[in-house]
Write a protein that holds these residues in place. Structure first.
Motif, short mmCIF file in Angstrom:
data_model
loop_
_atom_site.label_atom_id
_atom_site.label_comp_id
_atom_site.label_asym_id
_atom_site.label_seq_id
_atom_site.Cartn_x
_atom_site.Cartn_y
_atom_site.Cartn_z
N THR A 94 17.18 -4.99 -1.02
CA THR A 94 16.27 -3.67 -0.44
C THR A 94 15.13 -3.37 -1.40
O THR A 94 15.25 -3.82 -2.66
CB THR A 94 17.39 -2.55 -0.23
OG1 THR A 94 17.42 -2.11 -1.39
CG2 THR A 94 18.32 -3.08 0.71
N GLU A 95 14.22 -2.79 -0.78
CA GLU A 95 13.09 -2.38 -1.73
C GLU A 95 13.59 -1.32 -2.88
O GLU A 95 13.08 -1.23 -4.02
CB GLU A 95 12.00 -1.60 -1.05
CG GLU A 95 11.04 -2.74 -0.06
CD GLU A 95 10.33 -3.50 -1.07
OE1 GLU A 95 9.63 -3.41 -1.81
OE2 GLU A 95 10.28 -4.95 -0.83
N GLU A 96 14.49 -0.56 -2.44
CA GLU A 96 14.86 0.37 -3.36
C GLU A 96 15.73 -0.19 -4.43
O GLU A 96 15.77 0.41 -5.63
CB GLU A 96 15.97 1.40 -2.68
CG GLU A 96 16.59 2.47 -3.66
CD GLU A 96 17.70 3.35 -2.66
OE1 GLU A 96 18.53 3.64 -3.22
OE2 GLU A 96 17.43 3.65 -1.52
N GLU A 97 16.47 -1.23 -4.30
CA GLU A 97 16.98 -2.08 -5.34
C GLU A 97 16.03 -2.73 -6.19
O GLU A 97 16.30 -2.74 -7.26
CB GLU A 97 18.19 -3.21 -4.77
CG GLU A 97 19.31 -2.47 -4.13
CD GLU A 97 20.04 -3.47 -3.19
OE1 GLU A 97 21.36 -3.26 -2.92
OE2 GLU A 97 19.69 -4.67 -3.20
N VAL A 98 15.13 -3.14 -5.43
CA VAL A 98 14.04 -3.67 -6.36
C VAL A 98 13.20 -2.75 -7.46
O VAL A 98 13.03 -2.94 -8.62
CB VAL A 98 12.72 -4.33 -5.60
CG1 VAL A 98 11.45 -4.90 -6.45
CG2 VAL A 98 13.34 -5.55 -4.77
N ARG A 99 13.28 -1.45 -6.88
CA ARG A 99 12.30 -0.41 -7.62
C ARG A 99 13.51 0.09 -8.67
O ARG A 99 13.01 0.02 -9.87
CB ARG A 99 12.21 0.77 -6.80
CG ARG A 99 10.68 0.69 -6.06
CD ARG A 99 10.14 2.07 -5.46
NE ARG A 99 11.12 2.42 -4.37
CZ ARG A 99 11.25 2.18 -3.15
NH1 ARG A 99 10.36 1.23 -2.98
NH2 ARG A 99 12.17 2.51 -2.32
N ALA A 100 14.78 0.18 -8.45
CA ALA A 100 15.58 0.52 -9.40
C ALA A 100 15.88 -0.64 -10.49
O ALA A 100 15.88 -0.26 -11.69
CB ALA A 100 16.89 0.69 -8.76
N LEU A 101 15.71 -1.80 -10.18
CA LEU A 101 15.90 -2.90 -11.33
C LEU A 101 14.55 -2.75 -12.16
O LEU A 101 14.62 -2.85 -13.37
CB LEU A 101 16.03 -4.22 -10.49
CG LEU A 101 16.37 -5.52 -11.37
CD1 LEU A 101 17.21 -5.26 -12.40
CD2 LEU A 101 16.28 -6.72 -10.62
N ASN A 102 13.42 -2.91 -11.40
CA ASN A 102 12.17 -2.82 -12.32
C ASN A 102 12.26 -1.32 -13.32
O ASN A 102 11.60 -1.69 -14.23
CB ASN A 102 10.99 -2.81 -11.39
CG ASN A 102 10.71 -3.91 -10.64
OD1 ASN A 102 10.83 -5.00 -11.29
ND2 ASN A 102 10.12 -4.09 -9.49
#
Length: 120
Positions: A94-102
């Motif tokens: 998900t986009e949320e997971e991408v943001r959290a990882l970044n």
């Protein structure tokens, strides 16, 4: 089918076993109980072999998908926490997971940078 099993079990206990005999009811109850056990143990292939109705097959498929998703999220958290960002990146969906990882990667980068700047 489970409603049928309950109705048949009640009928058998009352002596009215028009559709199923008591032995057949017990076999059916055991099948459903064992299928539930296999699902709870993550043995989805064996559970699917015991599933007889569309709703039982769907239940096995849904349980396996939920299990796989839980595993994916667990590994994502682990790889993120241990700084294995390349591996974690393969697990984001998900986009949320991408943001959290970044955010985690940036935080780690800044910590690393500050550490080396303080040592100079």
């Amino acid at each position: 089918r489970s409603r049928e099993v309950v109705a048949c079990a009640e009928a058998a206990s009352e002596g009215g076993n028009d559709d199923m005999g008591g032995e057949e009811v017990n076999r059916e109850l055991n099948r459903v109980q064992y299928m539930n056990y296999l699902i709870s143990e993550g043995q989805f292939e064996q559970a699917a072999e015991l599933a007889e109705t569309p709703s039982e097959r769907e239940r096995v498929v849904r349980a396996e998908a939920e299990y796989q998703e839980e595993c994916r999220q667990t590994w994502l958290r682990y790889h993120t926490a241990t700084g294995e960002y390349e591996t974690a990146l393969d697990l984001v969906v998900t986009e949320e997971e991408v943001r959290a990882l970044n955010e985690s990667m940036e935080s780690h980068r800044l910590e690393h940078l500050n550490y080396h700047m303080e040592r100079q």
